[in-house]
Structure formats: C-alpha cells, structure tokens
Design a protein around this motif. Structure first.
Motif, PDB file in Angstrom:
ATOM      1  N   GLU A 162       0.827  -1.204   0.000  1.00 28.74           N
ATOM      2  CA  GLU A 162       0.000   0.000   0.000  1.00 28.74           C
ATOM      3  C   GLU A 162       0.863   1.257   0.000  1.00 28.74           C
ATOM      4  O   GLU A 162       0.519   2.250  -0.654  1.00 28.74           O
ATOM      5  CB  GLU A 162      -0.940  -0.023   1.204  1.00 28.74           C
ATOM      6  CG  GLU A 162      -2.034  -1.083   1.077  1.00 28.74           C
ATOM      7  CD  GLU A 162      -2.965  -1.097   2.270  1.00 28.74           C
ATOM      8  OE1 GLU A 162      -2.653  -0.412   3.275  1.00 28.74           O
ATOM      9  OE2 GLU A 162      -4.007  -1.782   2.207  1.00 28.74           O
ATOM     10  N   VAL A 163       1.970   1.224   0.727  1.00 31.59           N
ATOM     11  CA  VAL A 163       2.875   2.378   0.699  1.00 31.59           C
ATOM     12  C   VAL A 163       3.441   2.563  -0.704  1.00 31.59           C
ATOM     13  O   VAL A 163       3.555   3.695  -1.206  1.00 31.59           O
ATOM     14  CB  VAL A 163       3.998   2.203   1.733  1.00 31.59           C
ATOM     15  CG1 VAL A 163       5.046   3.298   1.581  1.00 31.59           C
ATOM     16  CG2 VAL A 163       3.428   2.199   3.147  1.00 31.59           C
ATOM     17  N   GLU A 164       3.787   1.474  -1.351  1.00 31.45           N
ATOM     18  CA  GLU A 164       4.289   1.577  -2.731  1.00 31.45           C
ATOM     19  C   GLU A 164       3.222   2.108  -3.663  1.00 31.45           C
ATOM     20  O   GLU A 164       3.517   2.880  -4.592  1.00 31.45           O
ATOM     21  CB  GLU A 164       4.788   0.207  -3.201  1.00 31.45           C
ATOM     22  CG  GLU A 164       6.040  -0.286  -2.483  1.00 31.45           C
ATOM     23  CD  GLU A 164       7.205   0.672  -2.647  1.00 31.45           C
ATOM     24  OE1 GLU A 164       7.356   1.247  -3.759  1.00 31.45           O
ATOM     25  OE2 GLU A 164       7.960   0.853  -1.674  1.00 31.45           O
ATOM     26  N   LEU A 170       1.563   9.344  -6.058  1.00 31.59           N
ATOM     27  CA  LEU A 170       2.188  10.653  -5.902  1.00 31.59           C
ATOM     28  C   LEU A 170       3.110  10.975  -7.067  1.00 31.59           C
ATOM     29  O   LEU A 170       3.260  12.149  -7.446  1.00 31.59           O
ATOM     30  CB  LEU A 170       2.948  10.707  -4.575  1.00 31.59           C
ATOM     31  CG  LEU A 170       2.074  10.752  -3.316  1.00 31.59           C
ATOM     32  CD1 LEU A 170       2.924  10.672  -2.058  1.00 31.59           C
ATOM     33  CD2 LEU A 170       1.233  12.023  -3.303  1.00 31.59           C
ATOM     34  N   ARG A 171       3.725   9.957  -7.637  1.00 31.41           N
ATOM     35  CA  ARG A 171       4.548  10.209  -8.824  1.00 31.41           C
ATOM     36  C   ARG A 171       3.686  10.705  -9.976  1.00 31.41           C
ATOM     37  O   ARG A 171       4.094  11.608 -10.735  1.00 31.41           O
ATOM     38  CB  ARG A 171       5.307   8.950  -9.225  1.00 31.41           C
ATOM     39  CG  ARG A 171       6.543   8.672  -8.370  1.00 31.41           C
ATOM     40  CD  ARG A 171       7.431   7.614  -8.992  1.00 31.41           C
ATOM     41  NE  ARG A 171       6.788   6.296  -8.982  1.00 31.41           N
ATOM     42  CZ  ARG A 171       6.930   5.405  -7.999  1.00 31.41           C
ATOM     43  NH1 ARG A 171       7.656   5.714  -6.927  1.00 31.41           N
ATOM     44  NH2 ARG A 171       6.343   4.227  -8.071  1.00 31.41           N
ATOM     45  N   VAL A 172       2.500  10.125 -10.098  1.00 30.51           N
ATOM     46  CA  VAL A 172       1.588  10.582 -11.155  1.00 30.51           C
ATOM     47  C   VAL A 172       1.140  12.015 -10.895  1.00 30.51           C
ATOM     48  O   VAL A 172       1.129  12.859 -11.813  1.00 30.51           O
ATOM     49  CB  VAL A 172       0.359   9.641 -11.240  1.00 30.51           C
ATOM     50  CG1 VAL A 172      -0.695  10.201 -12.183  1.00 30.51           C
ATOM     51  CG2 VAL A 172       0.795   8.254 -11.687  1.00 30.51           C
ATOM     52  N   ASP A 208      -3.146   4.712   9.413  1.00 29.33           N
ATOM     53  CA  ASP A 208      -1.702   4.554   9.218  1.00 29.33           C
ATOM     54  C   ASP A 208      -1.298   4.999   7.823  1.00 29.33           C
ATOM     55  O   ASP A 208      -0.261   5.663   7.645  1.00 29.33           O
ATOM     56  CB  ASP A 208      -1.304   3.091   9.446  1.00 29.33           C
ATOM     57  CG  ASP A 208      -1.483   2.666  10.894  1.00 29.33           C
ATOM     58  OD1 ASP A 208      -1.410   3.540  11.783  1.00 29.33           O
ATOM     59  OD2 ASP A 208      -1.714   1.468  11.140  1.00 29.33           O
ATOM     60  N   ASN A 209      -2.110   4.641   6.843  1.00 31.60           N
ATOM     61  CA  ASN A 209      -1.800   5.079   5.484  1.00 31.60           C
ATOM     62  C   ASN A 209      -1.914   6.595   5.354  1.00 31.60           C
ATOM     63  O   ASN A 209      -1.141   7.225   4.627  1.00 31.60           O
ATOM     64  CB  ASN A 209      -2.744   4.396   4.488  1.00 31.60           C
ATOM     65  CG  ASN A 209      -2.414   2.923   4.301  1.00 31.60           C
ATOM     66  OD1 ASN A 209      -1.302   2.477   4.592  1.00 31.60           O
ATOM     67  ND2 ASN A 209      -3.370   2.158   3.818  1.00 31.60           N
TER      68      ASN A 209
END
Length: 432
Positions: A162-164, A170-172, A208-209
């Motif tokens: 999920e972090v990945e 966010l890169r998008v 957490d996410n």
C-alpha cells in the motif's frame, strides 16, 4: 432450677453431661453463676450416645471428664466472658478419626486449617483454585504454523504494497500539467490523475496510510496544486482526500491548517461553480473545525459562519442540509460563540429560511435556532421581536406537522422554541 437437676424430658446421658458442665463452669467462675449460651443446650458433635463429651487430642477422641474441664482454658478471652465460641469443629475426615493415626494438628497433616475470617476464606478459595493444573498447551502443527507465518507475511507485505501504491500515485500527481495539446491527451492525463486521487482516498481510510501519505509530502501537493486545479474533478477529489485524511487525527489537522488549506476550502465552498466541489469542500471544512480548537479559531477569523449562512441559502439540497447540520453542531459544542452569531443577524437569517417552502432541510435550521436560544437570553429576545412573527409561524408549522410522523423531530424543535421563547417570563424578570 436447682443445680444438678436436668430439664424435664431430657435423656439421662444428656442430662448427666449438662449437669457436669454446669457444675464445673460454676466452679471455674469462682462461685459466680455464669449464664450458659443457648447453643450449649444442644449436644455438640463431639458427644457420644452415652452422654460423654470428647475433645481433640491428635487424631484420638478422649472422654471429657469433670477433672479435665478444670485444666482446659476457656474458649474465649476473659474479657468476653466465654461468649466467643468456635463456629464449628473440623469434619471428622480432616481433624479426627476413630482409629489411631498420625497427628492432625496445624502442621501435622496436609489438610489446611479451617479459615477463621473472610481473608482466610478468600485465601483458601484462591489456593483451591490454583491447585488444578492448567492443561499443557497443545503443540502447534506444522500446517498451522505455516498458515500463521503466511498470514503475518501477507499482512506486512500488504502494508508495504500500500505504501508503494501511494508512492506511485504521488509520482503521477507530481508530474507537471501537460501543455495545451489535443483534447484526447488532456482527457487521458486528467483521468489518470483522478484515478490516482481516488485510489489515495481509498487507501487513506486507514489512519496509518493517512499518516504515511502526509510523511510522503502528499498533503503539500494537494493544497498547493490540486485544490485550485482547472478541472473540477481534480478539485473535488483533492478536497475529499483532505477531509478523509484529516478527520479525527489531530496531527494531520494541524499540518493541513498550517498549509493554509482552510482559506482555500472556504473559497471553494463560497464561490466554486461546481456543486460537487462545494459539497466536498464543506466536508473537508467540517473535518478541520469540529473538535479542533485551532481550526475553529481560523474558521472564525476567516468569517466562516457567514460562508455557512450563504451556503444554506443556495438551491443545492445536500449543501443546505450539511451546512445547517455543521452550524448546529458548532453551536452545541461551542456555545461561547452565540453572541457573535446574534450580532451577525443569524436569528433573522434562520427565521427567513424557515419561511421558505417546506423541506426536510427545515429540521436542521430549527435545530440550529433551538441551539442558539438555549440558555441564551439575547437569542430569546431577538426571537420575540414582533416583526419576525416567529410565534405565529411556529404554531402554524406545528399544526402542519401534527399528522406526519416523518417530521416528528422538526415538530419537537417547534414546540421547544415555543416553550423557550414564548412561554417564559418577561425580559426584565429573565435578566434578573
């Protein structure tokens, strides 16, 4: 009754025993006649059928003769005059037996001494409960061990995945906006960004996410670029994501407030042309000001109550209902701001809204008006102003709602307003 005469009808053996006890007790008390306790009139368990009493000595029953009583200490101290007798003798299986055997004194056998008080009874219960050994744990089978290891690995792997996923989104979103090219390219780019925002909103339902998202500087990107994006689909999704991350998490709320998001959200609520953007902006505002003192102070400095009132005057039903509900919640949670709202003309504005065509939205308006006048004389005085005609309006509304069960809460608000504002003492007596 003369000493030595037994009670009428008593068996011979029992009478002999009682006469002996009376005589010896009279002698032990120095010639003074001592009252016998009532329970001495019945033969204790240590008296055999021949009328002789037995006492404990080891595991043997010894006859209790007249001479042996003279060498026995009283059953209680002298101050109690023999009034404290033992409650019970230990059972025959524990303290005595008919045959010769080992001693049964306090340290002579494995049987515990009977408890003499509540603390001893509690200790005996604890000891008895702990004597039963717990069943040994069953060894874990290899199949179950493997399943448990796989489940734990999947849980950790899922969190990492999920972090990945958030990093990919966010890169998008971090990519620069494409230049003004063809409509197809612009539509594809916007769809990709909207998909990233939607995925982030789903992932950040997990607190957490949400914290990881903020650590990855995602909130800076939302507030700095996407709340003011050209496409309405990007604006409302950014506002929704801000609200999702912020609700009930003080650290994230403080970060969002520090980035100046509340000012931008209020501007979207007040001026955006897209109704969905305004509804989502109101959701984010609610998550930042409810139960958040710093957010409420910013809300007041930015004239947020006026923005809420203008939102309630719009034609979007969902926006009106949510605005009135937030106003009612803030009045209940922060009654210290009632004076500010009255000075803004909030009473007159709310009454004007009640006069519009009836709708479920009126329930929340009347609820806010009730909260405004409860324990607040200034609000009551303003409701009593004759030019408002509020009393007549409320009585007519009560008649209209009497036969409709679905409007019972609204009816209760009307009745409460009538009771508070028009069935109470005059202004002078109320102020006193």
């Amino acid at each position: 009754m003369p000493l030595g005469k037994g009670p009428v009808g008593m068996k011979e053996g029992k009478g002999l025993w009682l006469r002996g006890v009376r005589a010896e007790w009279f002698g032990a008390m120095g010639g003074r006649r001592a009252p016998l306790k009532r329970h001495l009139l019945s033969r204790p368990s240590g008296v055999d059928q021949s009328g002789r009493q037995s006492c404990l000595s080891g595991d043997h029953l010894l006859p209790l003769t007249h001479s042996s009583l003279l060498h026995k200490r009283p059953m209680a101290d002298e101050g109690s005059r023999g009034s404290r007798l033992p409650l019970a003798l230990p059972p025959a299986s524990q303290g005595c037996s008919s045959g010769g055997g080992g001693g049964s004194s306090a340290g002579g056998s494995g049987n515990p001494r009977p408890p003499r008080n509540l603390q001893g009874l509690l200790q005996m219960a604890i000891t008895a409960g702990s004597e039963e050994p717990e069943p040994p744990p069953e060894p874990m089978s290899e199949e179950r061990r493997q399943w448990l290891q796989e489940a734990m690995s999947a849980a950790f792997r899922g969190q990492r995945e999920e972090v990945e996923q958030m990093k990919s989104c966010l890169r998008v979103l971090s990519q620069p906006m494409p230049p003004a090219t063809g409509e197809a390219e612009l539509a594809a780019d916007q769809q990709e960004r909207e998909g990233a925002l939607e995925l982030l909103a789903d992932l950040c339902e997990n607190m957490d996410n949400a914290a990881d998202f903020c650590q990855l500087s995602g909130m800076h990107l939302l507030v700095g670029r996407y709340l003011e994006a050209g496409a309405a689909g990007l604006r409302w999704r950014a506002a929704q994501l801000i609200g999702t991350c912020s609700q009930n998490v003080a650290a994230i709320q403080e970060q969002v407030l520090g980035l100046g998001a509340l000012r931008k959200l209020l501007r979207l609520l007040d001026r955006d042309a897209c109704d969905t953007v305004r509804v989502k902006a109101l959701f984010a505002i609610s998550c930042l000001v409810r139960e958040q003192e710093a957010g409420l102070l910013q809300f007041l400095r930015l004239d947020g109550f006026s923005v809420l009132m203008r939102a309630m005057q719009q034609q979007v039903q969902k926006l009106k209902v949510k605005s009135a509900f937030l106003l009612q919640n803030l009045l209940v949670g922060h009654p210290e701001h009632k004076g500010t709202l009255c000075s803004m003309g909030m009473v007159q504005q709310l009454v004007a809204l009640v006069r519009t065509e009836h709708s479920p939205f009126h329930e929340h308006v009347l609820g806010a008006l009730c909260s405004l006048v409860t324990d607040f004389p200034q609000g009551v005085r303003e409701c009593r102003e004759p030019e408002l005609g509020l009393e007549e309006l409320l009585r007519h509304r009560c008649q209209l709602l009497q036969q409709h069960e679905e409007y019972q809460e609204e009816l209760e608000f009307c009745e409460k307003l009538l009771q508070t504002c028009f069935s109470s003492p005059t202004d002078d007596s109320m102020d006193r």
